[in-house]
Write an enzyme that holds these catalytic residues in place. Sequence first.
Site, PDB file in Angstrom:
ATOM      1  N   SER A  24       0.880  -1.179   0.000  1.00  0.00           N
ATOM      2  CA  SER A  24       0.000   0.000   0.000  1.00  0.00           C
ATOM      3  C   SER A  24       0.910   1.218   0.000  1.00  0.00           C
ATOM      4  CB  SER A  24      -0.868   0.015   1.261  1.00  0.00           C
ATOM      5  OG  SER A  24      -1.267   1.350   1.529  1.00  0.00           O
TER       6      SER A  24
ATOM      7  N   MET B 254     -12.456   3.242  -0.504  1.00  0.00           N
ATOM      8  CA  MET B 254     -13.140   3.542   0.756  1.00  0.00           C
ATOM      9  C   MET B 254     -14.045   4.743   0.512  1.00  0.00           C
ATOM     10  SD  MET B 254      -9.906   2.832   3.253  1.00  0.00           S
ATOM     11  CE  MET B 254      -8.705   2.821   1.939  1.00  0.00           C
TER      12      MET B 254
ATOM     13  N   MET C 158      -9.605   7.206  -0.339  1.00  0.00           N
ATOM     14  CA  MET C 158     -10.466   7.608   0.788  1.00  0.00           C
ATOM     15  C   MET C 158     -11.231   8.862   0.412  1.00  0.00           C
ATOM     16  SD  MET C 158      -7.762   7.027   3.829  1.00  0.00           S
ATOM     17  CE  MET C 158      -6.830   5.501   3.953  1.00  0.00           C
TER      18      MET C 158
ATOM     19  N   HIS D  96      -8.377   0.053  -3.579  1.00  0.00           N
ATOM     20  CA  HIS D  96      -9.198  -0.195  -2.393  1.00  0.00           C
ATOM     21  C   HIS D  96     -10.039   1.059  -2.193  1.00  0.00           C
ATOM     22  CE1 HIS D  96      -9.301  -0.743   2.285  1.00  0.00           C
ATOM     23  NE2 HIS D  96     -10.499  -0.886   1.735  1.00  0.00           N
TER      24      HIS D  96
ATOM     25  N   GLY E 208       1.743  -1.571   4.184  1.00  0.00           N
ATOM     26  CA  GLY E 208       2.053  -0.180   3.899  1.00  0.00           C
ATOM     27  C   GLY E 208       3.253   0.283   4.678  1.00  0.00           C
ATOM     28  N   SER E 209       3.037   0.618   5.950  1.00  0.00           N
ATOM     29  CA  SER E 209       4.149   1.156   6.730  1.00  0.00           C
ATOM     30  C   SER E 209       5.317   0.181   6.847  1.00  0.00           C
ATOM     31  CB  SER E 209       3.699   1.632   8.119  1.00  0.00           C
ATOM     32  OG  SER E 209       2.449   1.157   8.447  1.00  0.00           O
TER      33      SER E 209
ATOM     34  N   ASP F  13      -5.582  -6.706   4.951  1.00  0.00           N
ATOM     35  CA  ASP F  13      -5.105  -5.326   4.866  1.00  0.00           C
ATOM     36  C   ASP F  13      -5.124  -4.636   6.229  1.00  0.00           C
ATOM     37  OD1 ASP F  13      -4.523  -2.737   4.097  1.00  0.00           O
ATOM     38  OD2 ASP F  13      -6.395  -2.404   3.014  1.00  0.00           O
ATOM     39  N   GLY F  14      -3.934  -4.229   6.690  1.00  0.00           N
ATOM     40  CA  GLY F  14      -3.822  -3.431   7.909  1.00  0.00           C
ATOM     41  C   GLY F  14      -2.961  -4.089   8.963  1.00  0.00           C
ATOM     42  N   GLY F  15      -1.905  -3.407   9.356  1.00  0.00           N
ATOM     43  CA  GLY F  15      -1.066  -3.920  10.434  1.00  0.00           C
ATOM     44  C   GLY F  15      -0.287  -5.166  10.084  1.00  0.00           C
TER      45      GLY F  15
ATOM     46  N   ASP G 265      -4.962   2.982  -1.954  1.00  0.00           N
ATOM     47  CA  ASP G 265      -6.030   3.279  -0.996  1.00  0.00           C
ATOM     48  C   ASP G 265      -6.718   4.594  -1.336  1.00  0.00           C
ATOM     49  OD1 ASP G 265      -6.023   1.167   1.057  1.00  0.00           O
ATOM     50  OD2 ASP G 265      -3.943   1.795   1.353  1.00  0.00           O
TER      51      ASP G 265
HETATM   52  C1  DX5 Z   1      -6.206   1.528   5.761  1.00  0.00           C
HETATM   53  C2  DX5 Z   1      -5.707   1.059   4.416  1.00  0.00           C
HETATM   54  C3  DX5 Z   1      -4.525   0.141   4.458  1.00  0.00           C
HETATM   55  C4  DX5 Z   1      -3.329   0.675   5.170  1.00  0.00           C
HETATM   56  C5  DX5 Z   1      -2.218  -0.314   5.233  1.00  0.00           C
HETATM   57  O1  DX5 Z   1      -7.387   2.224   5.571  1.00  0.00           O
HETATM   58  O2  DX5 Z   1      -6.721   0.393   3.747  1.00  0.00           O
HETATM   59  O3  DX5 Z   1      -4.220  -0.285   3.140  1.00  0.00           O
HETATM   60  O4  DX5 Z   1      -2.869   1.845   4.589  1.00  0.00           O
HETATM   61  O5  DX5 Z   1      -1.201   0.286   5.940  1.00  0.00           O
HETATM   62  P1  DX5 Z   1      -0.436  -0.415   7.148  1.00  0.00           P
HETATM   63  O6  DX5 Z   1       0.272  -1.574   6.530  1.00  0.00           O
HETATM   64  O7  DX5 Z   1       0.455   0.667   7.605  1.00  0.00           O
HETATM   65  O8  DX5 Z   1      -1.465  -0.833   8.140  1.00  0.00           O
HETATM   66 ZN    ZN Z   2      -6.261  -0.672   1.889  1.00  0.00          ZN
END
Ligand code: DX5
Ligand code: ZN
Length: 216
Positions: free
Chosen positions: A5, A66, A34, A64, A195-196, A173-175, A32
């Site tokens: 991401s 949102m 948003m 993705h 992502g991070s 997806d996430g963490g 992503d």
């Molecule tokens: C959150 C996003 C994720 C997120 C992933 O709304 O959908 O894709 O950015 O980032 P990390 O890996 O940092 O959780």
């Molecule tokens: Zn995402």
Amino acid sequence: MIAPSILNANNMKLGEEIQEAADNGITRFHLDIMDGHFVPNLSYGPELVSAFKKEFPKLTAEVHLMSNNLPVTIPLFVEAGADLIEFHLEATDKVEEWLDYLHAHHVKAGLAISPETPVEELQLYLNKVDQILVMSVKPGFGGQSFNEKTPARVKRIYQMIKENNLEIPIEVDGGIDDQTIKQVKEAGAKIFVAGSYIFKKGPIKQQIQKLEKAAN
Ligand code: DX5
Ligand code: ZN
């Protein structure tokens, strides 16, 4: 498969960072989007997706989405050249219609599910989705910590897919990091969004290698 991401990449060096990840074997990127309404944050518009496809035509652009203004946002991202669009189950009461719309426009259709939504709600749509995106954080921000209930949810979705004699890849997806990736892989997930971990915690090459090693 790892789908980085770019949300936590360096926006001023985005092309270079994507190239670096691609040079290290990444073929799919998770973009992503948003809308400031479905989630309390804003990110990119369709221009990012069309610029991505123009610069990197061989890489897969996974959007993705949102957003809950789907009549506006889905056509914009289809037009921009997304290869796959994952919209949220919670964002519309016309899930089937939008899955059909994407297929009619030759775009792969994914369905995303937030942590509080019962996984059984996916059941109705399994025969129409190309991919399921299981959120392991509340959508809206990168860098959150992994929801520990996720592996059990992935496992249940995996069973539901098997019970229906289907083959639908599950993405999480996430963490995602070198520990959580093991838990969701074991539960049946095939695609991992990070992502991070990839863009913020060290050199991109090293982070990809660490994640791959942990997953295997
Ligand atoms: C959150 C996003 C994720 C997120 C992933 O709304 O959908 O894709 O950015 O980032 P990390 O890996 O940092 O959780
Ligand atoms: Zn995402």
